[in-house]
Design a protein around this motif. Structure first.
Motif, PDB file in Angstrom:
ATOM      1  N   PRO A 197       0.817  -1.218   0.000  1.00 17.14           N
ATOM      2  CA  PRO A 197       0.000   0.000   0.000  1.00 17.14           C
ATOM      3  C   PRO A 197       0.849   1.266   0.000  1.00 17.14           C
TER       4      PRO A 197
ATOM      5  N   GLU B 241       1.982   1.924  -3.508  1.00 19.33           N
ATOM      6  CA  GLU B 241       0.874   2.450  -4.307  1.00 19.33           C
ATOM      7  C   GLU B 241       0.693   3.945  -4.034  1.00 19.33           C
ATOM      8  N   GLU B 242       0.715   4.326  -2.759  1.00 16.18           N
ATOM      9  CA  GLU B 242       0.579   5.738  -2.414  1.00 16.18           C
ATOM     10  C   GLU B 242       1.753   6.546  -2.957  1.00 16.18           C
TER      11      GLU B 242
ATOM     12  N   PHE C  26      -2.888  -4.032  -7.874  1.00 20.85           N
ATOM     13  CA  PHE C  26      -2.571  -3.441  -6.574  1.00 20.85           C
ATOM     14  C   PHE C  26      -3.178  -4.296  -5.474  1.00 20.85           C
TER      15      PHE C  26
ATOM     16  N   LYS D 267      -4.132  -4.562  -1.761  1.00 17.41           N
ATOM     17  CA  LYS D 267      -4.384  -3.590  -0.707  1.00 17.41           C
ATOM     18  C   LYS D 267      -4.450  -4.221   0.677  1.00 17.41           C
ATOM     19  N   THR D 268      -5.293  -5.214   0.852  1.00 22.01           N
ATOM     20  CA  THR D 268      -5.550  -5.728   2.190  1.00 22.01           C
ATOM     21  C   THR D 268      -4.636  -6.906   2.523  1.00 22.01           C
TER      22      THR D 268
END
Length: 467
Positions: A285, A288-289, A321, A323-324
């Motif tokens: 994450p 990605e940010e 991507f 995410k979790t």
């Protein structure tokens, strides 16, 4: 030149006796990144103004305890912090400064400030969830650090109590800077981490034109990188070989800098027909940010990257991507023909640990290292050939094929460091930091052979008075 305290006193005595001696004293203390790669932090005292250059984590196993030690200075007496870039070994202890009473300003580039926010919150999350004794700071300290961070664009001059500050593009990661401080016509330069020429996305490093004293990074001061094209060929070949064996490719990568470079290179390689379209899972994450922050700052891109942005095509890699945590765990069910990129880059924590745990024991898989691995880190142990690695509390055999591709480093190699240094006029006195001791010794000899500059290799906590 540098003088001992006794020599400085002697000069002052000459002045008091009526001799025509004019002195201007700066004092510098080396608090980190000395004979080691991480923990960048330097304290500069100029005419009663205290300036900290960087304030970062020690990331080597043997030095991590220093992150928990009290600062070797009083944070309440620091006037400014100048941050060269957002990597945690340069930035991660800034909230601790505020927790301990720092009331001054942090100064950095606009894109570094944007990256700093996501980096610091991620660092706090790691501290809470993994092997740290206890968090070094909390969310309130981070918000305060961000609130009191001011930005300065490259090549603009900011006056700090009579000291002129200029930041230059270091070309290492987004927003990275070299620092020049000028007082009474004298300049001290901190290189920060210096990037490479002709590297994707960012412009080439821009050295300051002059320095009287220079604090210079030395990470790759004893070796040359392969060319970028050679490294891309090696990367694509490693992926093809691993897929042919029926395995996955696991790439530990720094979330800021290296990941964006890899995505750019892989995507361009597919567009150019150098490799078939591939599934790439970005299990970070933070990365990605960081990618979003990169895309929001095209003003620091090189011409090629700007051209790519202005003429977009549909992404040719199949980028996913992740995410979790549950999505990350489901990647364990994918046994072949996928590239998984995750942090941390030195395998000291983060989701990469789980992907190594599930893949490093499989002969058909490939682990590709594309960045520097500091001594004592899990990544370094793997590339040094250890047959078993402690992961998630268990000793796991290393059976996967290990690839080390040094040409993707975002650090300048010896030749590029020398080229950067050759531009600087003023016959600077050089302090070598940010490198392993044997590397720094070798780099010092190379500098003496070519330039004959006076060079120092400081110990941690060493103090030099500059006149």
């Amino acid at each position: 030149m540098s003088f001992s305290i006794s020599a400085t006193i002697a000069i002052k005595n000459l002045f008091l006796k009526g001799k025509n001696v004019i002195i201007s004293i700066m004092k510098i203390q080396f608090l980190g990144a000395t004979k080691t790669v991480t923990g960048s932090c330097f304290l500069l005292e100029i005419k009663g103004t205290n300036i900290l250059i960087d304030c970062g984590f020690f990331q080597e196993d043997s030095l991590e305890y220093l992150n928990y030690e009290p600062f070797a200075f009083n944070p309440k007496k620091i006037d400014f912090v100048i941050l060269t870039h957002a990597h945690l070994d340069h930035s991660a202890l800034i909230p601790k400064l505020f927790r301990e009473g720092f009331k001054g300003k942090v100064i950095t580039t606009p894109s570094t400030k944007d990256l700093l926010e996501i980096m610091l919150f991620d660092a706090l999350k790691v501290q809470k969830n993994e092997h740290y004794k206890q968090p070094l700071y909390d969310e309130e300290n981070i918000y305060k650090a961000l609130k009191f961070t001011d930005v300065l664009k490259y090549n603009q001059v900011l006056n700090l109590k009579g000291i002129n500050l200029t930041l230059y593009d270091a070309g290492h990661i987004l927003g990275s800077a070299s620092v020049k401080l000028e007082i009474d016509g004298k300049n001290i330069v901190f290189s920060g981490d210096i990037g490479r020429k002709n590297y994707p996305i960012l412009r080439d490093p821009e050295p300051p034109s002059r320095a009287d004293w220079l604090v210079l990074e030395s990470t790759y001061g004893n070796r040359m990188h392969k060319t970028l094209n050679q490294s891309i060929d090696e990367l694509l070949q490693a992926i093809k070989e691993t897929f042919k064996r029926g395995g996955n490719v696991i790439i530990p990568a720094f979330a800021v800098g290296r990941t964006q470079d890899l995505l750019y290179i892989l995507n361009r390689s597919v567009k150019q027909g150098l490799i078939e379209p591939i599934n790439v899972y970005l299990d970070s994450p933070l990365a990605e940010e960081a990618t979003k922050v990169y895309l929001s700052h095209p003003e620091v891109f090189d011409d090629e990257a700007l051209k790519e942005m202005r003429n977009p095509k549909r992404t040719s890699i199949k980028l996913h991507f992740v995410k979790t945590v549950d999505e990350s765990k489901r990647l364990n069910n994918i046994k072949s023909h996928s590239v998984i990129i995750a942090g941390s880059g030195m395998c000291q924590g983060g989701r990469i640990i789980y992907h190594l745990y599930h893949n490093i024991h499989r002969e058909e898989c490939g682990i590709i290292f594309v960045g520097f691995q500091a001594k004592g880190t899990i990544g370094r142990k793997i590339i040094d050939g250890e047959k078993e690695i402690l992961l998630l509390g268990k000793m796991v055999p290393v059976r996967a094929k290990i690839y080390t591709i040094g040409g993707f480093s975002a650090h300048a190699d010896q030749s590029e460091l020398m080229d950067w240094l050759s531009v600087i006029k003023g016959n600077p006195e050089v302090f070598l930091v940010h490198g392993e001791e044997s590397v720094i010794e070798s780099f010092k000899n190379s500098i003496l052979e070519r330039f004959n500059f006076k060079c120092h290799i400081p110990d941690r906590l060493a103090v030099y008075e500059l006149t």
